[in-house]
Design a protein around this motif. Structure first.
Motif, PDB file in Angstrom:
ATOM      1  N   TYR A 408       0.829  -1.209   0.000  1.00  0.00           N
ATOM      2  CA  TYR A 408       0.000   0.000   0.000  1.00  0.00           C
ATOM      3  C   TYR A 408       0.864   1.259   0.000  1.00  0.00           C
ATOM      4  CZ  TYR A 408      -4.361  -2.515   0.746  1.00  0.00           C
ATOM      5  OH  TYR A 408      -5.458  -3.305   0.596  1.00  0.00           O
ATOM      6  N   ASP A 411       2.049   1.924  -3.353  1.00  0.00           N
ATOM      7  CA  ASP A 411       0.955   2.548  -4.114  1.00  0.00           C
ATOM      8  C   ASP A 411       0.876   4.039  -3.809  1.00  0.00           C
ATOM      9  OD1 ASP A 411       0.274   0.175  -5.237  1.00  0.00           O
ATOM     10  OD2 ASP A 411      -1.589  -0.119  -4.114  1.00  0.00           O
ATOM     11  N   GLY A 415       1.285   7.181  -6.249  1.00  0.00           N
ATOM     12  CA  GLY A 415       0.300   8.261  -6.304  1.00  0.00           C
ATOM     13  C   GLY A 415       0.959   9.630  -6.213  1.00  0.00           C
ATOM     14  N   ASP A 423      -5.326  13.828  -0.693  1.00  0.00           N
ATOM     15  CA  ASP A 423      -6.423  13.099  -0.052  1.00  0.00           C
ATOM     16  C   ASP A 423      -6.582  11.716  -0.676  1.00  0.00           C
ATOM     17  OD1 ASP A 423      -7.415  15.074  -2.175  1.00  0.00           O
ATOM     18  OD2 ASP A 423      -9.061  13.643  -2.104  1.00  0.00           O
ATOM     19  N   ILE A 424      -6.126  11.572  -1.910  1.00  0.00           N
ATOM     20  CA  ILE A 424      -6.207  10.248  -2.542  1.00  0.00           C
ATOM     21  C   ILE A 424      -5.033   9.386  -2.096  1.00  0.00           C
ATOM     22  CG2 ILE A 424      -6.034   9.081  -4.774  1.00  0.00           C
ATOM     23  CD1 ILE A 424      -7.970  11.134  -5.854  1.00  0.00           C
ATOM     24  N   SER A 426      -3.750   9.608   0.655  1.00  0.00           N
ATOM     25  CA  SER A 426      -4.106   9.275   2.038  1.00  0.00           C
ATOM     26  C   SER A 426      -4.953   7.996   2.130  1.00  0.00           C
ATOM     27  CB  SER A 426      -4.846  10.462   2.646  1.00  0.00           C
ATOM     28  OG  SER A 426      -5.127  10.232   3.989  1.00  0.00           O
ATOM     29  N   ILE A 427      -5.690   7.698   1.077  1.00  0.00           N
ATOM     30  CA  ILE A 427      -6.501   6.470   1.071  1.00  0.00           C
ATOM     31  C   ILE A 427      -5.590   5.251   1.158  1.00  0.00           C
ATOM     32  CG2 ILE A 427      -8.035   5.034  -0.359  1.00  0.00           C
ATOM     33  CD1 ILE A 427      -9.261   7.665  -1.404  1.00  0.00           C
ATOM     34  N   ASP A 428      -4.484   5.272   0.413  1.00  0.00           N
ATOM     35  CA  ASP A 428      -3.536   4.159   0.484  1.00  0.00           C
ATOM     36  C   ASP A 428      -2.859   4.108   1.843  1.00  0.00           C
ATOM     37  OD1 ASP A 428      -3.858   2.930  -2.010  1.00  0.00           O
ATOM     38  OD2 ASP A 428      -2.672   4.494  -2.986  1.00  0.00           O
ATOM     39  N   ARG A 430      -4.180   4.988   4.617  1.00  0.00           N
ATOM     40  CA  ARG A 430      -5.158   4.415   5.538  1.00  0.00           C
ATOM     41  C   ARG A 430      -5.159   2.884   5.425  1.00  0.00           C
ATOM     42  NH1 ARG A 430     -10.459   5.556   7.966  1.00  0.00           N
ATOM     43  NH2 ARG A 430     -10.281   7.747   7.487  1.00  0.00           N
ATOM     44  N   SER A 431      -5.101   2.387   4.199  1.00  0.00           N
ATOM     45  CA  SER A 431      -5.069   0.930   4.020  1.00  0.00           C
ATOM     46  C   SER A 431      -3.816   0.335   4.658  1.00  0.00           C
ATOM     47  CB  SER A 431      -5.104   0.575   2.534  1.00  0.00           C
ATOM     48  OG  SER A 431      -6.259   1.100   1.936  1.00  0.00           O
ATOM     49  N   THR A 445      -9.580   5.129  12.459  1.00  0.00           N
ATOM     50  CA  THR A 445     -10.287   6.403  12.545  1.00  0.00           C
ATOM     51  C   THR A 445     -10.106   7.123  13.885  1.00  0.00           C
ATOM     52  OG1 THR A 445     -11.878   5.463  11.057  1.00  0.00           O
ATOM     53  CG2 THR A 445     -12.485   7.522  12.084  1.00  0.00           C
ATOM     54  N   LEU A 448      -6.657   8.379  14.506  1.00  0.00           N
ATOM     55  CA  LEU A 448      -6.338   9.495  13.617  1.00  0.00           C
ATOM     56  C   LEU A 448      -6.958  10.783  14.143  1.00  0.00           C
ATOM     57  CD1 LEU A 448      -5.224  10.519  10.919  1.00  0.00           C
ATOM     58  CD2 LEU A 448      -7.373   9.863   9.870  1.00  0.00           C
TER      59      LEU A 448
ATOM     60  N   GLY B  90      -8.313  16.640  -4.089  1.00  0.00           N
ATOM     61  CA  GLY B  90      -9.074  15.727  -4.938  1.00  0.00           C
ATOM     62  C   GLY B  90     -10.571  15.952  -4.839  1.00  0.00           C
ATOM     63  N   VAL B  93     -12.949  15.467  -1.637  1.00  0.00           N
ATOM     64  CA  VAL B  93     -12.987  16.337  -0.464  1.00  0.00           C
ATOM     65  C   VAL B  93     -13.369  17.786  -0.799  1.00  0.00           C
ATOM     66  CG1 VAL B  93     -11.421  14.892   0.842  1.00  0.00           C
ATOM     67  CG2 VAL B  93     -10.488  16.735  -0.538  1.00  0.00           C
ATOM     68  N   SER B 431     -12.312  12.563   7.430  1.00  0.00           N
ATOM     69  CA  SER B 431     -11.413  11.477   7.828  1.00  0.00           C
ATOM     70  C   SER B 431     -12.158  10.340   8.524  1.00  0.00           C
ATOM     71  CB  SER B 431     -10.290  11.982   8.722  1.00  0.00           C
ATOM     72  OG  SER B 431     -10.486  13.296   9.097  1.00  0.00           O
ATOM     73  N   ARG B 432     -13.414  10.530   8.835  1.00  0.00           N
ATOM     74  CA  ARG B 432     -14.175   9.436   9.433  1.00  0.00           C
ATOM     75  C   ARG B 432     -14.696   8.453   8.388  1.00  0.00           C
ATOM     76  NH1 ARG B 432     -15.402  10.851  14.848  1.00  0.00           N
ATOM     77  NH2 ARG B 432     -15.693  13.059  15.235  1.00  0.00           N
ATOM     78  N   ARG B 436     -14.181   7.359   1.163  1.00  0.00           N
ATOM     79  CA  ARG B 436     -14.307   8.759   0.834  1.00  0.00           C
ATOM     80  C   ARG B 436     -14.474   9.014  -0.664  1.00  0.00           C
ATOM     81  NH1 ARG B 436      -9.934  11.854   4.109  1.00  0.00           N
ATOM     82  NH2 ARG B 436      -8.522  11.384   2.413  1.00  0.00           N
ATOM     83  N   TYR B 550      -8.927   4.545  -8.824  1.00  0.00           N
ATOM     84  CA  TYR B 550      -9.073   4.604  -7.368  1.00  0.00           C
ATOM     85  C   TYR B 550     -10.496   4.290  -6.930  1.00  0.00           C
ATOM     86  CZ  TYR B 550      -4.465   6.060  -5.999  1.00  0.00           C
ATOM     87  OH  TYR B 550      -3.127   6.066  -5.729  1.00  0.00           O
ATOM     88  N   LYS B 553     -10.915   0.646  -6.906  1.00  0.00           N
ATOM     89  CA  LYS B 553     -10.233   0.071  -5.752  1.00  0.00           C
ATOM     90  C   LYS B 553     -11.119   0.182  -4.505  1.00  0.00           C
ATOM     91  CE  LYS B 553      -5.583   0.898  -3.918  1.00  0.00           C
ATOM     92  NZ  LYS B 553      -4.398   1.676  -4.252  1.00  0.00           N
ATOM     93  N   GLN B 554     -11.713   1.361  -4.339  1.00  0.00           N
ATOM     94  CA  GLN B 554     -12.588   1.536  -3.179  1.00  0.00           C
ATOM     95  C   GLN B 554     -13.867   0.714  -3.315  1.00  0.00           C
ATOM     96  OE1 GLN B 554     -12.904   5.440  -1.209  1.00  0.00           O
ATOM     97  NE2 GLN B 554     -11.330   4.302  -0.136  1.00  0.00           N
ATOM     98  N   GLN B 557     -13.131  -2.663  -2.029  1.00  0.00           N
ATOM     99  CA  GLN B 557     -13.117  -2.694  -0.561  1.00  0.00           C
ATOM    100  C   GLN B 557     -14.540  -2.615  -0.014  1.00  0.00           C
ATOM    101  OE1 GLN B 557     -10.626   0.685   0.279  1.00  0.00           O
ATOM    102  NE2 GLN B 557      -8.720  -0.440  -0.061  1.00  0.00           N
TER     103      GLN B 557
END
Lengths: 460, 630
Positions: A408, A411, A415, A423-424, A426-428, A430-431, A445, A448, B90, B93, B431-432, B436, B550, B553-554, B557
């Motif tokens: 991750y 990845d 990115g 913010d994208i 950040s998704i990786d 988070r994983s 969560t 964080l 992005g 958000v 972030s919760r 997203r 992306y 990918k989400q 999940q």
């Protein structure tokens, strides 16, 4: 079918058995088998339902891990009612864990405690009475696992993983806070600095994967060298420790002349024993090279086993050999006690100090070998660490988590390189944090958000 | 003397942001609804900041709109400034925030309620909820009127036993001098609810004529207005600026010197405050090395000089407030019109609710908004609309509508409140949200409008609009996939100008649009005008293509997540009887009574092994023929 992913685990009790079985269950079981298994026979290259197949398990570079028998049971006529592959290999921790790791690399997930039975039940394969037992099993196993994990906490992988997770949450908090509070005067973190931070963590993960001490001991075994004058019984010791039926012999090319290396299994702990050429002053050039190698081996060993002949008095050469033991983890064996003893034990104790244990043996009569094994085991695992399948599993679990997190993070780096918004990326991240937290069941969560509010001054 | 005064399907207690959406939902779905407010002049009052939206809150407004709610439509009518936040980041958000004319907002919402068929508006303080055989049957007001109902929604906001604190002074009062509701708290306790006490606060309102704007930085709205509601594609309107200034060392010194007089530190406030909404004294104490804090001066409306100084929330005594405000550049001569205050109030434990927002203990009794421990107008509206829908579903005898964490911020909000509970006023944050990229503000209609239509809240007009939009978008995506562009000299020149790598052979517009530097506008430059004219259509196409990888990918999940959510657990399951579960897990599961395996797995203190045991137990129960077979 009820489950989507494919699971794998060691199905046999730890260590001691003559054979070990790695079981794989799920829709990808056969695909994974195809990737790790090379057929022994050129004629037959296909898997047949409910047949045993002879061949080898190989790693990604094509190195042979072990000679095995592979059983394929197509679902629903299998234990779990899914496609099941069982790989029967030589007993002992090295081959079986190596095979399990290959299988996991190819896409299986390490099974949870009792998960095969759980699947068997949920897929309608076993009955209600058995289900009770499964729940208890999961419960008991989990406690053991938890214990093993706690054992590892002390300086083990878990501690590292925890710290890495915290560092990642730190990075995330810096990214997330600027997303949730775009108007606060908080500096956006430069992608270059995030890149560096992630790179550091990836490096740390890679180092951890390759050097973690417990992991190394389990993967590669304890490295022990046997030293002593010629004819004191070094080879007999080796042969006594290497009980043919459970030994996996690896000849290291080019060293057969003077150094012989064998894997043995002591109570589930792998020990790599190196029998060195006798150490003595010599003018023979060939032999000198051998001695040189012996000395190197001694330097890099985790354990030095010194064999002395109890039936002859201590010589200068013995004294020199005993010199090597200074400040090292070592064991002294007084062999040939069946003969009249001419060696003064007290004298040796004075030379080596009280830290190093002394064992008396008669290797030709097979006396004292149990004690040698016992002492070796205790020297490394003084009861603090229970080397069991549970511990190994937690270890593999940690490695699995680290590997996942690493992917991750790569990845995320990609990115950043593609200039995707943070913010994208950040998704990786988070994983990755989730993968690391999976071991301890922590979710990202709350941690964080705690981090965001403890670090930044926000709000109206 | 208690007299029966009316009979309704749904009674909504409270006319704030939750109550209004709940009442409108009930009435629009065809059920006879009454909404009670202690004072009809405070319906949909923006009691704190005069703004709606913001990060993740803007998403909530869009979701409420997509489901057929009112908040988005009304703010679109009365905003005096609007901005899209996070445009440098992005698409997931990007967040809308508007400055509202707070009087207009109130008036518009009151008028919307008044015009709504099936809806009655009644001024009155509800003091008692009637319950018979575990079901809600009605409500009684302070003056003794009895109203019967099939379902009730409690949306009392911060009014339960509320107390306002200004320094050493305190008074039992609701926000802005409105009466508190003192008796309903005790009634809820009698009905078996445990209550906790939360605290929030608001800055003083200051006279705009006493502000020196020369010393501040103006903050203007967006030139190109993007409205909240999907039904409004564009709006043209004159906007007013906000102003930015900063606290000084002197401000902080004044605060430090007077800390002993701050109720937060002298111990006279017992309620729990939110970390994301600290008072200025809190900020100065907790982040003592920060030399200055931002203050945004926001207008309260078009026909008033009152200004809201965002960043200066405090519960200091009024003399300290004055001195401290006057130490901020531009506020040297400021006149305080209404003092800043902290407010404490009773709220329930949100863990006592089901995901439908219905009480676990009393059938037909729903809760929404700040009484559930949340904060914010948008969070309230989101819960309100869901409580309204589910009150109707309850009366209909149908399954409740539950949005999950991969469907909507509303789902994240309610799941957090119900599954995890909250020990401080809960605020939504991007972030919760785990998914997203799926829960964008631009696609809220794609996610929710069909759902809103199916339950009967979205009307034909909105549904028709939505269906046509979806059709246009699908068609355009297909066209972009099929349209191949060749590497002509003109094309290459344009790509070079855009800093985009040159193409060697034909490439579809779809592939080209995937490049970060290429926009839908560029595509039109290269291949002629596209089919889409509306801003929201173009945005939808661009975002869904550009971030396809992306998003996929989400989606994967989310699929995994959904699987666990779909495994239902009977709500009356007795976990103490399940052998194999650890003790802590048994207690936590009995407390929350999760509705699915997925929800169970999110309860803190429940391990993956417990979940395995639970799954086996459920399967065993099923095979046992539903008997409790432990």
């Amino acid at each position: 079918m009820f489950f989507e992913d494919t699971i794998a685990a060691i199905a046999t009790p730890p260590g001691e058995g003559g054979i070990g079985i790695v079981r794989i269950s799920g829709s990808k079981a056969l695909d994974i088998a195809k990737e790790v298994f090379v057929f022994g026979s050129k004629k037959n290259q296909t898997f047949k339902d409910r047949y045993l197949h002879y061949g080898k398990v190989v790693d990604e570079e094509g190195n042979i891990i072990d000679e095995v028998l592979l059983a394929y049971m197509k679902g629903p006529r299998s234990y779990t009612a899914e496609d099941v592959v069982e790989i029967h290999c030589h007993g002992g921790i090295i081959p079986i864990t190596s095979i399990l790791k290959e299988v996991i690399k190819k896409g299986a997930r390490l099974a949870e405690p009792g998960e095969f039975t759980k699947r068997a039940f949920l897929n309608g394969r076993i009955d209600l009475v058995q289900a009770e037992a499964v729940m208890d099993l999961i419960c008991a196993k989990t406690e053991k696992l938890a214990k093993a994990s706690i054992n590892q906490m002390e300086g083990g992988l878990s501690g590292h993983i925890k710290r890495m997770r915290e560092r990642l949450i730190d990075i995330m908090a810096h990214i997330e806070v600027t997303i949730d509070y775009p108007e606060e005067d908080i500096d956006e973190v430069a992608s270059q600095s995030i890149r560096n931070d992630i790179n550091h963590i990836v490096n740390d993960i890679e180092n951890l994967l390759s050097t973690a001490e417990h992991g190394r001991l389990i993967r590669q075994g304890i490295k022990a060298v046997i030293i002593g004058k010629t004819n004191v019984g070094k080879s007999s010791l080796l042969n006594a420790l290497v009980k043919e039926e459970r030994a996996i012999v690896t000849d290291i090319p080019g060293t057969t002349r003077d150094v012989i290396e064998e894997f043995i299994n002591i109570k589930g702990v792998a020990v790599r024993i190196i029998d060195t050429a006798g150490i003595r002053e010599t003018l023979d050039q060939v032999e000198q090279i051998g001695i040189q190698r012996s000395k190197q081996n001694i330097e890099h060993a985790d354990l030095i086993i010194t064999v002395l002949d109890a039936s002859s008095p201590l010589e200068d050469q013995d004294r020199e050999i005993l010199e090597y033991l200074k400040d090292r983890k070592a064991l002294v064996i007084l062999n040939k006690i069946d003969k009249p003893v001419k060696l003064d034990r007290k004298q040796i104790e004075e030379l080596i100090g009280s830290e190093i244990p002394i064992v008396e043996t008669s290797l030709t009569l097979g006396k004292g070998i149990d004690k040698v094994e016992d002492i070796i085991y205790k020297m490394f695992f003084r009861g603090e660490l229970e080397i069991s399948d549970d511990l190994m599993i937690t270890n593999i679990r940690h490695q699995e988590a680290l590997n996942k997190a690493r992917r991750y993070l790569l990845d995320a780096l990609e990115g950043i390189d593609n200039e995707l918004p943070m913010d994208i990326v950040s998704i990786d991240l988070r994983s990755a944090v989730d993968s690391l937290g999976a071991i301890t069941g922590e979710t990202v969560t709350e941690d964080l958000i705690d981090k965001i509010f403890s670090e930044f001054c926000l709000g109206k | 003397m208690r007299l029966k005064a009316g009979d309704f399907d749904i009674i909504v207690i409270g006319g704030g942001h939750a109550g209004c959406e709940a009442a409108l939902a009930g009435a629009r779905m065809g059920y006879k609804t009454a909404v009670f407010a202690t004072n009809l002049d405070n319906i949909a009052m923006l009691a704190c900041n005069p703004s709606i939206g913001g990060t993740s809150k803007g998403h909530l407004v869009r979701e409420v709109d997509a489901l057929g709610g009112q908040m988005g439509l009304n703010i679109d009518k009365c905003f005096i400034q609007i901005r899209m936040l996070n445009t440098g980041k992005g698409p997931a958000v990007h967040s809308l925030r508007a400055q509202a004319d707070k009087h207009d907002y109130h008036r518009l919402m009151k008028s919307t309620l008044e015009k709504q068929e099936n809806l009655e508006i009644i001024q009155g303080e509800v003091t008692e909820i009637l319950v018979k055989n575990g079901r809600v049957t009605g409500a009684v007001t302070a003056i003794g009127d009895i109203y019967t109902c099939k379902a009730a929604i409690v949306a009392t906001g911060v009014y339960l036993k509320s107390r306002i604190i200004i320094g050493e002074y305190s008074v039992n009062s609701g926000p802005n001098g409105y009466s508190p509701a003192n008796r309903l708290s005790d009634n809820l306790r009698d009905l078996g609810f445990k209550l906790q006490r939360f605290k929030t606060g608001t800055p003083a309102r200051i006279d705009g004529n006493s502000i020196d704007y020369e010393k501040m930085i103006p903050q203007h709205g967006d030139k190109e207005i993007i409205p909240f509601s999907f039904l409004n594609d564009t709006i043209e309107r004159e906007q007013v600026p906000c102003w930015l200034t900063y606290t000084t060392k002197k401000t902080h010194d004044i605060i430090r010197e007077n800390l002993h007089r701050a109720p937060m530190y002298s111990g006279s406030i017992e309620g729990v405050g939110a970390r994301y909404c600290p008072s200025i004294e809190d900020k100065v104490v907790r982040f003592s090395d920060k030399e200055s804090h931002q203050v945004f001066i926001e207008p309260e409306g078009k026909y008033t000089n009152e200004m809201y100084p965002q960043g200066l929330s405090t519960s200091m005594p009024i003399d300290v407030q004055r001195e401290m405000y006057r130490s901020v550049p531009g506020l040297e001569n400021v006149r305080i019109m209404r003092p800043a205050y902290a407010i404490e109030y009773d709220c329930i434990y949100s863990k006592d609710l089901k995901l439908s927002l219905e009480s676990k203990a009393i059938d037909g009794l729903f809760f929404a908004g700040q009484i559930n421990g949340s904060s914010g107008y948008e969070e309230a509206a989101a819960q309100g609309i869901m409580a309204g829908i589910n009150a109707v579903q309850y009366i209909r005898g149908e399954e409740p509508l539950i949005l999950d964490r991969s469907q909507a911020y509303i789902g994240v909000l309610i799941d957090d409140l119900v599954t995890k509970g909250t020990n401080e006023p809960y605020r939504m944050m991007t972030s919760r949200a785990e998914y997203r990229l799926l829960l964008r503000q631009d696609n809220a209609d794609m996610r929710l409008t069909e759902i809103g239509y199916k339950v009967g809240l979205v009307d034909e007009k909105r549904y028709d609009w939505f269906m046509k939009k979806r059709e246009r978008i699908d068609k355009e995506i297909k066209r972009l996939k099929e349209f191949i562009i060749s590497p002509t000299e003109e094309v290459l020149k344009y790509l070079e100008k855009k800093g985009s790598s040159l193409i060697k052979s034909g490439i579809s517009l779809y592939e080209l649009l995937k490049r970060p530097e290429i926009t839908y506008n560029d595509i039109e430059h290269l291949a002629g005008p596209g089919e889409l004219k509306l801003r929201q259509d173009r945005e939808q196409v661009e975002v869904s293509i550009k971030y396809e990888g992306y998003i996929k990918k989400q989606l994967r999940q989310a699929k995994q997540f959904k699987k666990m959510e779909s495994k239902r657990i009977p709500i009356d399951l007795d976990y103490s009887k399940i052998s194999g579960l650890r003790l802590e897990a048994r207690q936590k599961l009995n407390e929350i009574k999760p509705e699915s395996i997925g929800q169970a797995s999110r309860i803190s203190g429940v391990s993956p092994a417990d979940i395995s045991v639970l799954m086996i137990y459920l399967e065993k129960m099923k095979r046992d023929g539903g008997r409790d077979g432990a």
